[in-house]
Scaffold this motif. Structure first.
Motif, PDB file in Angstrom:
ATOM      1  N   VAL A 219       0.851  -1.191   0.000  1.00  0.00           N
ATOM      2  CA  VAL A 219       0.000   0.000   0.000  1.00  0.00           C
ATOM      3  C   VAL A 219       0.887   1.242   0.000  1.00  0.00           C
ATOM      4  O   VAL A 219       2.024   1.209   0.473  1.00  0.00           O
ATOM      5  N   PRO A 220       0.387   2.364  -0.522  1.00  0.00           N
ATOM      6  CA  PRO A 220       1.181   3.600  -0.496  1.00  0.00           C
ATOM      7  C   PRO A 220       1.369   4.095   0.925  1.00  0.00           C
ATOM      8  O   PRO A 220       0.467   3.965   1.764  1.00  0.00           O
ATOM      9  N   PRO A 221       2.533   4.663   1.241  1.00  0.00           N
ATOM     10  CA  PRO A 221       2.806   5.094   2.621  1.00  0.00           C
ATOM     11  C   PRO A 221       1.891   6.209   3.102  1.00  0.00           C
ATOM     12  O   PRO A 221       1.719   6.381   4.320  1.00  0.00           O
ATOM     13  N   ASP A 222       1.310   6.965   2.165  1.00  0.00           N
ATOM     14  CA  ASP A 222       0.431   8.055   2.565  1.00  0.00           C
ATOM     15  C   ASP A 222      -1.041   7.655   2.514  1.00  0.00           C
ATOM     16  O   ASP A 222      -1.928   8.521   2.467  1.00  0.00           O
ATOM     17  N   MET A 223      -1.323   6.370   2.543  1.00  0.00           N
ATOM     18  CA  MET A 223      -2.713   5.904   2.511  1.00  0.00           C
ATOM     19  C   MET A 223      -3.476   6.421   3.738  1.00  0.00           C
ATOM     20  O   MET A 223      -2.970   6.351   4.862  1.00  0.00           O
ATOM     21  N   PRO A 224      -4.686   6.931   3.549  1.00  0.00           N
ATOM     22  CA  PRO A 224      -5.487   7.340   4.715  1.00  0.00           C
ATOM     23  C   PRO A 224      -5.754   6.142   5.629  1.00  0.00           C
ATOM     24  O   PRO A 224      -5.819   5.008   5.185  1.00  0.00           O
ATOM     25  N   ARG A 225      -5.855   6.417   6.927  1.00  0.00           N
ATOM     26  CA  ARG A 225      -6.166   5.387   7.931  1.00  0.00           C
ATOM     27  C   ARG A 225      -5.145   4.244   7.904  1.00  0.00           C
ATOM     28  O   ARG A 225      -5.466   3.086   8.108  1.00  0.00           O
ATOM     29  N   ILE A 226      -3.902   4.604   7.672  1.00  0.00           N
ATOM     30  CA  ILE A 226      -2.869   3.585   7.541  1.00  0.00           C
ATOM     31  C   ILE A 226      -2.719   2.773   8.828  1.00  0.00           C
ATOM     32  O   ILE A 226      -2.388   1.572   8.792  1.00  0.00           O
TER      33      ILE A 226
END
Length: 349
Positions: A219-226
């Protein structure tokens, strides 16, 4: 026995509704115009035929969205058949009845006929002839108009493929979009789950264990609700990598290594990639011109009868399903849309 053609209402029956400007005269009349010749559209054509409805299936000459698929899995009796073989079998069935016709063309517009029904504008690029009076056509493009009492949109959607080296070669082979469709063919391999939406990432943290015992999330590191995504993968006992995919190494479409934007590489044999999707241009156009109701993702909104908010306009297939798209759901929705039209006609005055 052949049913009579549906009659287009005479304009004189509606004296307060003028003819649309520059509207070409319809070249053919049908009970139902089905836009799209995939599983939903063909299922609709068969259901319509069985209810004595004369239909036209307008299908683009461009390769269909499922052209790369090796099989339309899950269809009883056709489980290992390719999409092309399924379409051929469907037309063999339809041709026995003689009530459905196929038009290889692009639908450029659908409008409400002031006299009742719909006017379906079509273009056939590359045809030798042209319809007189058309202005601005490219040489060799034949344009025309069909009239139909009802219309079923079965256009599907547009998958937005990432511009990543190796993706195209692996697509539909070792990069897949739907485990329910082709998970069997990729069973017992190492899987990577590429997700860009937190809800999807959380769901897939443990969802695909039936096919693989080695699952890695990407997943991208800046994904919301990571933080929620991390917790979901930890609870499932699966590893999560926070990075973006920049390349796929493969052998003739068989994936073996995933390249990441932080310089790392990971060994994976299958990627489940949840692609972004957008509506086909026709659906976007109808949302503007007819006020066709769509959700925030551009998917067409329908009721339980597959009716849109435009009376007489129905929709079926992937264009109404944001998640859980499958050939089975498309077949069912196409048949249901045609059945809804048939039921309406049974009780029409």
């Amino acid at each position: 026995m052949t049913t009579p053609r549906p009659e287009r209402p005479k304009q004189s029956e509606h004296p307060n509704q003028p003819e649309q400007a520059n509207q070409s005269k319809p070249e053919a009349h049908y009970d139902i115009a089905i836009i799209g010749g995939g599983p939903a559209g063909l299922s609709a054509a068969i259901a319509a035929t069985r209810m004595m409805q004369r239909s036209v299936v307008v299908e683009s000459a461009a390769p269909p969205r499922n052209a790369a698929s090796h099989g339309a899995h899950g269809l009883i009796g056709l489980d290992t058949s390719t999409p092309a073989e399924v379409r051929s079998a469907a037309w063999t069935d339809l041709d026995r009845y003689g009530l459905a016709v196929r038009r290889e063309a692009d639908v450029t517009d659908v409008s409400v006929d002031p006299g009742g029904g719909f006017l379906v504008e079509i273009a056939q690029p590359g045809a030798a002839d042209r319809i007189a009076g058309e202005v601005g056509d490219r040489p060799g493009t034949r344009r025309g108009t069909l009239w139909a009492r009802d219309v079923i949109l079965a256009t599907g959607v547009v998958d937005e493929h990432p511009d990543i080296p190796g993706f195209a070669e692996c697509w539909a082979q070792s990069v897949i979009h739907c485990p329910f469709c082709v998970g069997w063919e990729n069973r017992d391999r190492t899987w990577g789950i590429v997700a860009h939406d937190p809800d999807h990432a959380i769901m897939t943290a443990r969802a695909f264990r039936a096919w693989s015992g080695d699952i890695l999330g990407i997943v991208p590191p800046d994904m919301p609700r990571i933080d929620e995504v991390r917790a979901a993968y930890k609870a499932a006992g699966n590893e999560l990598i926070e990075a973006r995919v920049t390349g796929l190494r493969h052998r003739h479409g068989s994936l073996h290594t995933v390249e990441l934007d932080d310089g790392r590489t990971v060994d994976r044999q299958t990627l489940v990639w949840h692609l972004e999707q957008k509506p086909v241009p026709l659906v976007s156009r109808l949302a503007e011109t007819l006020g066709l109701a769509v959700d925030k993702g551009g998917f067409v909104t329908v009721d339980g009868e597959r009716r849109t908010n435009i009376p007489g306009l129905y929709a079926a297939g992937d264009l109404i399903v944001p998640l859980g798209q499958s050939v089975l759901s498309s077949v069912a929705a196409g048949g249901e849309a045609a059945a809804s039209i048939g039921r309406a006609q049974m009780f029409a005055e």
